[in-house]
Design a protein around this motif. Structure first.
Motif, mmCIF file in Angstrom:
data_model
loop_
_atom_site.group_PDB
_atom_site.id
_atom_site.type_symbol
_atom_site.label_atom_id
_atom_site.label_comp_id
_atom_site.label_asym_id
_atom_site.label_seq_id
_atom_site.Cartn_x
_atom_site.Cartn_y
_atom_site.Cartn_z
ATOM 1 N N ASP A 181 0.826 -1.208 0.000
ATOM 2 C CA ASP A 181 0.000 0.000 0.000
ATOM 3 C C ASP A 181 0.863 1.263 0.000
ATOM 4 O OD1 ASP A 181 -2.282 -1.548 -0.035
ATOM 5 O OD2 ASP A 181 -2.461 -1.575 2.153
ATOM 6 N N PHE A 182 1.986 1.237 0.724
ATOM 7 C CA PHE A 182 2.888 2.387 0.723
ATOM 8 C C PHE A 182 3.421 2.655 -0.682
ATOM 9 C CE2 PHE A 182 4.529 2.847 5.385
ATOM 10 C CZ PHE A 182 3.228 3.055 5.796
ATOM 11 N N LEU A 183 3.800 1.577 -1.379
ATOM 12 C CA LEU A 183 4.333 1.758 -2.726
ATOM 13 C C LEU A 183 3.249 2.254 -3.682
ATOM 14 C CD1 LEU A 183 6.613 1.655 -4.697
ATOM 15 C CD2 LEU A 183 6.304 -0.813 -4.932
ATOM 16 N N LEU A 184 2.025 1.763 -3.533
ATOM 17 C CA LEU A 184 0.935 2.257 -4.375
ATOM 18 C C LEU A 184 0.699 3.747 -4.143
ATOM 19 C CD1 LEU A 184 -1.634 -0.684 -4.185
ATOM 20 C CD2 LEU A 184 -0.540 0.191 -6.256
ATOM 21 N N GLU A 185 0.751 4.175 -2.875
ATOM 22 C CA GLU A 185 0.548 5.592 -2.579
ATOM 23 C C GLU A 185 1.668 6.456 -3.142
ATOM 24 O OE1 GLU A 185 -2.025 5.502 1.586
ATOM 25 O OE2 GLU A 185 0.148 5.706 1.669
ATOM 26 N N ALA A 186 2.849 5.870 -3.275
ATOM 27 C CA ALA A 186 3.987 6.635 -3.783
ATOM 28 C C ALA A 186 3.949 6.810 -5.299
ATOM 29 C CB ALA A 186 5.301 5.953 -3.386
ATOM 30 N N LEU A 187 3.122 6.043 -5.989
ATOM 31 C CA LEU A 187 3.034 6.174 -7.443
ATOM 32 C C LEU A 187 2.271 7.444 -7.777
ATOM 33 C CD1 LEU A 187 2.208 2.516 -8.535
ATOM 34 C CD2 LEU A 187 4.430 3.608 -8.180
ATOM 35 N N PRO A 188 2.850 8.350 -8.535
ATOM 36 C CA PRO A 188 2.196 9.629 -8.821
ATOM 37 C C PRO A 188 0.891 9.416 -9.586
ATOM 38 C CG PRO A 188 4.513 9.664 -9.472
ATOM 39 C CD PRO A 188 4.177 8.255 -9.163
ATOM 40 N N ALA A 189 -0.186 9.983 -9.079
ATOM 41 C CA ALA A 189 -1.488 9.846 -9.736
ATOM 42 C C ALA A 189 -1.515 10.586 -11.061
ATOM 43 C CB ALA A 189 -2.592 10.357 -8.817
ATOM 44 N N ASP A 190 -0.688 11.641 -11.190
ATOM 45 C CA ASP A 190 -0.722 12.459 -12.393
ATOM 46 C C ASP A 190 0.391 12.095 -13.370
ATOM 47 O OD1 ASP A 190 1.423 13.328 -10.940
ATOM 48 O OD2 ASP A 190 1.076 15.455 -11.275
ATOM 49 N N ALA A 191 0.961 10.888 -13.205
ATOM 50 C CA ALA A 191 2.068 10.490 -14.078
ATOM 51 C C ALA A 191 1.685 9.247 -14.874
ATOM 52 C CB ALA A 191 3.325 10.211 -13.249
ATOM 53 N N PRO A 192 0.975 9.416 -15.990
ATOM 54 C CA PRO A 192 0.593 8.253 -16.791
ATOM 55 C C PRO A 192 1.755 7.645 -17.556
ATOM 56 C CG PRO A 192 -0.048 10.267 -17.916
ATOM 57 C CD PRO A 192 0.507 10.692 -16.575
ATOM 58 N N GLY A 193 2.889 8.341 -17.616
ATOM 59 C CA GLY A 193 4.021 7.892 -18.420
ATOM 60 C C GLY A 193 4.967 6.999 -17.661
ATOM 61 N N GLN A 194 6.266 7.200 -17.914
ATOM 62 C CA GLN A 194 7.299 6.322 -17.389
ATOM 63 C C GLN A 194 7.688 6.655 -15.956
ATOM 64 O OE1 GLN A 194 7.370 3.604 -19.760
ATOM 65 N NE2 GLN A 194 9.528 3.664 -19.175
ATOM 66 N N LEU A 195 7.971 5.607 -15.189
ATOM 67 C CA LEU A 195 8.559 5.721 -13.862
ATOM 68 C C LEU A 195 9.961 5.134 -13.895
ATOM 69 C CD1 LEU A 195 5.719 4.472 -11.485
ATOM 70 C CD2 LEU A 195 6.376 6.831 -11.930
ATOM 71 N N VAL A 196 10.774 5.538 -12.938
ATOM 72 C CA VAL A 196 12.074 4.912 -12.725
ATOM 73 C C VAL A 196 12.088 4.391 -11.292
ATOM 74 C CG1 VAL A 196 14.566 5.212 -12.660
ATOM 75 C CG2 VAL A 196 13.215 6.429 -14.378
ATOM 76 N N LEU A 197 12.246 3.080 -11.159
ATOM 77 C CA LEU A 197 12.295 2.443 -9.854
ATOM 78 C C LEU A 197 13.751 2.124 -9.557
ATOM 79 C CD1 LEU A 197 10.270 1.412 -7.684
ATOM 80 C CD2 LEU A 197 10.366 -0.809 -8.817
ATOM 81 N N GLU A 198 14.267 2.641 -8.439
ATOM 82 C CA GLU A 198 15.666 2.439 -8.074
ATOM 83 C C GLU A 198 15.757 1.467 -6.905
ATOM 84 O OE1 GLU A 198 17.384 6.805 -9.470
ATOM 85 O OE2 GLU A 198 17.300 6.306 -7.328
ATOM 86 N N LEU A 199 16.483 0.383 -7.101
ATOM 87 C CA LEU A 199 16.622 -0.663 -6.090
ATOM 88 C C LEU A 199 18.093 -0.864 -5.780
ATOM 89 C CD1 LEU A 199 14.157 -3.252 -7.669
ATOM 90 C CD2 LEU A 199 13.658 -1.623 -5.854
ATOM 91 N N GLY A 200 18.406 -0.938 -4.477
ATOM 92 C CA GLY A 200 19.791 -1.110 -4.075
ATOM 93 C C GLY A 200 20.079 -2.431 -3.402
ATOM 94 N N GLY A 201 19.114 -2.975 -2.659
ATOM 95 C CA GLY A 201 19.333 -4.218 -1.943
ATOM 96 C C GLY A 201 18.155 -4.514 -1.047
ATOM 97 N N PRO A 202 18.131 -5.696 -0.423
ATOM 98 C CA PRO A 202 16.974 -6.094 0.391
ATOM 99 C C PRO A 202 16.754 -5.250 1.633
ATOM 100 C CG PRO A 202 18.770 -7.682 0.577
ATOM 101 C CD PRO A 202 19.140 -6.757 -0.536
#
Length: 390
Positions: free
Chosen positions: A344-365
């Motif tokens: 749910d936290f990640l869903l809330e972080a997705l911009p509602a006004d951004a229908p285009g591309q996202l960049v997800l940055e992952l570093g480790g567990p």
């Protein structure tokens, strides 16, 4: 030959490291001796190890972390890995210097107020920003405002004026959202002799002694919501005034003002400097659909002590991204990654006004992950991962 070996004392003298430091780096598997006397335990070093010891001494002087010292000394010659580590460390040092300059400026103002309480008042600045961008920035950070009564400072949005940018920041300790708004002009309040300063003339890192417009206020969430309602679909510019414990906002002939929270906001800058291993570009709608449809597991005691649904983000050995059930079998290939998150936290972080591309940055567990929009790199969210039960 054994006669060519250096004793630990000789290596310490010739490299600039102490004997105790050489013993420590042996135990830390950074610089092991070529030979250890099985009877006395005395350490002996090969002639070619002097170069490594001297490099180690210099890496230590610039504050390189132990794991990165080990990586530099173990890097394959010609791979460029050691140079990349140096570049990353230099960026960290430069960022730290910028932060130190900013903090010292604040400290000087506090000392002035302490030593001259009758003649010194906190700096207050009036500036203008685009109304549409301020509205979008408020929308981008509002979800992360904290609600813990034990941490009242987090129950507001930080408005942080820093030269040519206004940064809005909100956090509840488990996630942090940041948005940037360009400043069009800025001038000190109550100083008729000082004209508005064009932001093109403001440097991000000024020379020592040169003043840069800087003010901040922790805006209570109710006041921030009132500002957002005032903005509505407004176009044009918004005039704001920050400092001296108050916030003033004027747009389209309407005005709102209120008191800022009287708390020091946590330093957010180190928290948003990430060094991701993977940068995944994908459509916002695709990530949202994957999170909604993927199987999750319920964690009885998640962030805030409440239950949460956990999704698992994975990157396989070939760099392919997926959202899978937390119980899915792990990919053991080199470079594979698994990060558990509060769905749910990640869903809330997705911009509602951004229908285009996202960049997800992952570093480790156990490393914070970031969600950015491709067209607004200064507006992003950072989430802490969730630890799954063993």
């Amino acid at each position: 030959m054994e006669s060519d070996l250096r004793s630990i004392g000789e290596l310490a003298r010739d490299s600039g490291l102490s004997v105790s430091a050489l013993r420590f780096y042996d135990g830390a598997e950074v610089l092991a001796p070529a030979r250890v006397d099985p009877r006395t335990g005395y350490r002996w070093y090969a002639p070619e190890q002097l170069a490594d010891a001297r490099l180690l001494a210099r890496l230590r002087r610039v504050g390189l972390p132990l794991a990165e010292i080990r990586a530099v000394l173990g890097a394959v010659p010609g791979s460029g890995a050691a140079q990349r580590l140096m570049d990353e460390h230099l960026r960290r040092l430069e960022d730290g210097l910028v932060d130190a300059r900013r903090e010292l400026s604040s400290i000087r103002r506090l000392i002035d107020q302490r030593e001259n309480p009758m003649s010194t008042t906190p700096a207050e600045y009036r500036f203008t920003v685009p109304a549409r961008q301020l509205a979008r920035a408020l929308d981008a950070v509002r979800f992360a405002v904290g609600g813990d009564p034990e941490l009242p400072v987090l129950s507001g949005v930080l408005f942080d004026l820093d030269g040519g940018l206004l940064r809005l920041v909100a956090t509840d300790r488990y996630r942090i959202a940041l948005a940037e708004v360009p400043v069009e002009s800025v001038a000190p309040v109550g100083s008729a002799s000082v004209e508005s300063v064009s932001v093109e003339s403001v440097e991000c890192v000024p020379p020592v002694g040169r003043a840069v417009p800087a003010a901040s206020a922790v805006v209570p969430v109710a006041l921030a919501d009132a500002v957002r309602a005032l903005l509505g679909p407004a176009e044009g510019a918004v005039e704001l005034a920050l400092g001296a414990g108050t916030v003033h906002v004027a747009v389209g002939g309407h005005r709102i003002e209120g008191a800022a929270l009287d708390h020091d906001y946590p330093d957010y800058r180190p928290l948003v400097r990430l060094e991701p291993v993977h940068r995944i570009g994908l459509p916002a709608a695709e990530l949202r659909a994957a999170l909604v449809s993927a199987a999750t597991s319920s964690l009885p005691s998640g962030p805030h002590g409440a239950a949460c649904e956990v999704a698992l983000l994975t990157v396989d050995g070939e760099g392919r991204f997926a959202v899978v059930a937390p119980g899915a079998e792990a990919d053991g290939a080199p470079g594979a990654l698994r990060v558990a998150v509060n769905r749910d936290f990640l869903l809330e972080a997705l911009p509602a006004d951004a229908p285009g591309q996202l960049v997800l940055e992952l570093g480790g567990p156990i490393t914070p992950l970031a969600v950015r929009t491709a067209d607004r790199p200064g507006t992003f969210s950072v989430l802490m991962p969730v630890r799954l039960p063993a």
